[in-house]
Motif scaffolding. Structure first.
Motif, mmCIF file in Angstrom:
data_model
loop_
_atom_site.group_PDB
_atom_site.id
_atom_site.type_symbol
_atom_site.label_atom_id
_atom_site.label_comp_id
_atom_site.label_asym_id
_atom_site.label_seq_id
_atom_site.Cartn_x
_atom_site.Cartn_y
_atom_site.Cartn_z
ATOM 1 N N ARG A 59 13.768 -3.877 -14.975
ATOM 2 C CA ARG A 59 14.260 -3.732 -13.594
ATOM 3 C C ARG A 59 14.196 -2.274 -13.137
ATOM 4 N NH1 ARG A 59 18.258 -7.041 -15.527
ATOM 5 N NH2 ARG A 59 19.795 -5.359 -15.491
ATOM 6 N N LEU A 60 14.599 -1.380 -14.015
ATOM 7 C CA LEU A 60 14.572 0.042 -13.669
ATOM 8 C C LEU A 60 13.141 0.536 -13.477
ATOM 9 C CD1 LEU A 60 17.349 1.372 -16.060
ATOM 10 C CD2 LEU A 60 17.470 1.210 -13.566
ATOM 11 N N ALA A 61 12.224 0.061 -14.302
ATOM 12 C CA ALA A 61 10.812 0.445 -14.155
ATOM 13 C C ALA A 61 10.266 -0.034 -12.822
ATOM 14 C CB ALA A 61 9.986 -0.118 -15.312
ATOM 15 N N SER A 62 10.663 -1.238 -12.429
ATOM 16 C CA SER A 62 10.225 -1.773 -11.142
ATOM 17 C C SER A 62 10.757 -0.931 -9.987
ATOM 18 C CB SER A 62 10.704 -3.216 -11.004
ATOM 19 O OG SER A 62 10.383 -3.741 -9.758
ATOM 20 N N LYS A 63 12.032 -0.557 -10.061
ATOM 21 C CA LYS A 63 12.631 0.291 -9.024
ATOM 22 C C LYS A 63 11.957 1.656 -8.985
ATOM 23 C CE LYS A 63 17.301 -1.634 -8.888
ATOM 24 N NZ LYS A 63 18.726 -1.329 -9.043
ATOM 25 N N LEU A 64 11.678 2.204 -10.154
ATOM 26 C CA LEU A 64 11.037 3.516 -10.232
ATOM 27 C C LEU A 64 9.631 3.469 -9.618
ATOM 28 C CD1 LEU A 64 11.488 6.388 -11.179
ATOM 29 C CD2 LEU A 64 10.697 5.714 -13.443
ATOM 30 N N ASP A 65 8.898 2.394 -9.867
ATOM 31 C CA ASP A 65 7.577 2.229 -9.259
ATOM 32 C C ASP A 65 7.681 2.178 -7.737
ATOM 33 O OD1 ASP A 65 6.280 2.208 -11.694
ATOM 34 O OD2 ASP A 65 6.133 0.018 -11.797
ATOM 35 N N MET A 66 8.690 1.465 -7.243
ATOM 36 C CA MET A 66 8.880 1.350 -5.802
ATOM 37 C C MET A 66 9.218 2.712 -5.191
ATOM 38 S SD MET A 66 11.145 0.758 -2.989
ATOM 39 C CE MET A 66 12.700 0.333 -3.680
ATOM 40 N N VAL A 67 10.060 3.478 -5.859
ATOM 41 C CA VAL A 67 10.429 4.804 -5.359
ATOM 42 C C VAL A 67 9.202 5.713 -5.334
ATOM 43 C CG1 VAL A 67 11.755 6.894 -5.888
ATOM 44 C CG2 VAL A 67 12.857 4.667 -5.999
ATOM 45 N N ARG A 68 8.390 5.641 -6.357
ATOM 46 C CA ARG A 68 7.167 6.468 -6.398
ATOM 47 C C ARG A 68 6.201 6.081 -5.287
ATOM 48 N NH1 ARG A 68 6.977 6.406 -12.916
ATOM 49 N NH2 ARG A 68 8.340 8.201 -13.223
ATOM 50 N N GLU A 69 6.124 4.791 -4.996
ATOM 51 C CA GLU A 69 5.278 4.331 -3.893
ATOM 52 C C GLU A 69 5.798 4.891 -2.561
ATOM 53 O OE1 GLU A 69 4.624 0.145 -1.633
ATOM 54 O OE2 GLU A 69 4.412 0.097 -3.824
ATOM 55 N N GLN A 70 7.107 4.887 -2.380
ATOM 56 C CA GLN A 70 7.704 5.418 -1.155
ATOM 57 C C GLN A 70 7.504 6.932 -1.060
ATOM 58 O OE1 GLN A 70 8.718 3.388 1.246
ATOM 59 N NE2 GLN A 70 8.170 1.752 -0.161
ATOM 60 N N GLN A 71 7.539 7.624 -2.187
ATOM 61 C CA GLN A 71 7.270 9.059 -2.185
ATOM 62 C C GLN A 71 5.842 9.318 -1.719
ATOM 63 O OE1 GLN A 71 8.423 9.682 -6.339
ATOM 64 N NE2 GLN A 71 9.844 11.270 -5.631
ATOM 65 N N ALA A 72 4.908 8.529 -2.196
ATOM 66 C CA ALA A 72 3.504 8.686 -1.791
ATOM 67 C C ALA A 72 3.360 8.432 -0.295
ATOM 68 C CB ALA A 72 2.607 7.740 -2.589
ATOM 69 N N ARG A 73 4.054 7.425 0.219
ATOM 70 C CA ARG A 73 4.011 7.128 1.655
ATOM 71 C C ARG A 73 4.567 8.301 2.467
ATOM 72 N NH1 ARG A 73 7.199 2.428 3.379
ATOM 73 N NH2 ARG A 73 5.990 2.564 5.274
ATOM 74 N N ALA A 74 5.668 8.873 1.986
ATOM 75 C CA ALA A 74 6.296 9.993 2.699
ATOM 76 C C ALA A 74 5.384 11.219 2.694
ATOM 77 C CB ALA A 74 7.645 10.326 2.079
ATOM 78 N N ARG A 75 4.748 11.491 1.548
ATOM 79 C CA ARG A 75 3.824 12.637 1.496
ATOM 80 C C ARG A 75 2.644 12.417 2.435
ATOM 81 N NH1 ARG A 75 5.603 12.655 -3.890
ATOM 82 N NH2 ARG A 75 3.952 11.269 -4.600
ATOM 83 N N TRP A 76 2.123 11.197 2.488
ATOM 84 C CA TRP A 76 1.014 10.894 3.395
ATOM 85 C C TRP A 76 1.457 11.095 4.844
ATOM 86 C CZ3 TRP A 76 0.301 7.465 7.378
ATOM 87 C CH2 TRP A 76 -1.003 7.321 7.840
ATOM 88 N N LEU A 77 2.635 10.602 5.172
ATOM 89 C CA LEU A 77 3.154 10.742 6.526
ATOM 90 C C LEU A 77 3.295 12.217 6.899
ATOM 91 C CD1 LEU A 77 4.380 9.486 9.100
ATOM 92 C CD2 LEU A 77 6.586 9.530 7.931
ATOM 93 N N LYS A 78 3.800 13.008 5.982
ATOM 94 C CA LYS A 78 3.967 14.432 6.253
ATOM 95 C C LYS A 78 2.622 15.094 6.526
ATOM 96 C CE LYS A 78 6.216 18.583 4.789
ATOM 97 N NZ LYS A 78 6.911 19.307 3.778
ATOM 98 N N GLU A 79 1.592 14.702 5.772
ATOM 99 C CA GLU A 79 0.248 15.226 6.018
ATOM 100 C C GLU A 79 -0.242 14.843 7.409
ATOM 101 O OE1 GLU A 79 -2.438 13.941 2.985
ATOM 102 O OE2 GLU A 79 -1.257 14.879 1.388
#
Length: 84
Positions: A59-79
């Protein structure tokens, strides 16, 4: 701000970008979301490392993957909106 609200805010920013209203998104707001996501990722990683139970690790690995995906989305948005 919990993980869900950070994701909701990020989704709203994406919606604004699609509507051509990117100028209303401040880079500092995206930085704030990124900061919160980084903190959440760090906490999840620590909890994952301390956990022994396989089902909880999953469960924690799944949550961590989701958070990393959201981080990538945020970095893309900032660009997309630029640092100005």
């Amino acid at each position: 701000m919990g993980l869900e609200s950070a994701v909701e805010k990020l989704d709203k920013y994406y919606s604004r970008l699609e509507k051509g209203k990117a100028q209303k998104i401040k880079p500092s707001h995206v930085d704030k979301i990124l900061s919160k996501l980084e903190k959440k990722a760090r906490l999840l990683k620590e909890e994952f490392d301390e956990t022994k139970k396989p089902s909880k690790k999953e469960r924690l690995a799944s949550k961590l993957d989701m958070v990393r995906e959201q981080q990538a989305r945020a970095r893309w948005l900032k660009e997309q909106i630029g640092d100005a």
